[in-house]
Motif scaffolding. Structure first.
Motif: not given
Length: 129
Positions: A2-6, A47-49, A117-118, A123-125
């Motif tokens: 799972t990618k992490r976003v703050l 985070p990843d983003l 996603r970009a 992270s794209a489905p």
């Protein structure tokens, strides 16, 4: 994985919207309501983003972007600015501070997720079929 976003946003409704939207798309979203806590939280959460509001009380999102881009542990993390500022000069100023992407409010949910996603590799489905 799972990618992490703050998500750094002082408006409670926007914060909930962004986090709910990210979670619905299988991201781990970590909310930060007070920009003064954003850098420390980024170091802890890794985070990843980072989704960053620009207009916040106490500290400017622009200052936080500059601080994160100046930190050796955080500089590689992409930052997506989300703001009500929508003029051409505003976008240039935000990108000059170090933001990798810019989405103006009110946001388009599809555009928001396209930008996320970009900026977040893998992270794209998965394609169907």
């Amino acid at each position: 994985m799972t990618k992490r976003v703050l998500v750094v946003e002082d408006n409670e409704l926007n914060l909930k919207l962004f986090c709910d939207l990210l979670r619905a798309h299988d991201f781990a979203a970590e909310p930060v309501r007070d920009g003064r806590e954003a850098v420390a939280k980024a170091r802890d959460f890794a985070p990843d983003l980072v989704v960053m509001d620009i207009q916040m009380p106490h500290v400017s999102g622009l200052d936080l972007i500059r601080e994160m881009k100046g930190d050796s542990r955080l500089r590689a993390i992409p930052i997506m600015a989300v703001t009500a500022y929508s003029g051409r000069d505003d976008e240039e100023r935000i990108r000059a501070a170090g933001a990798n992407a810019y989405v103006s409010k009110p946001i388009s949910l599809a555009r928001f997720m396209d930008e996320v996603r970009a900026l977040v590799p893998d992270s794209a489905p998965a394609p169907q079929g």
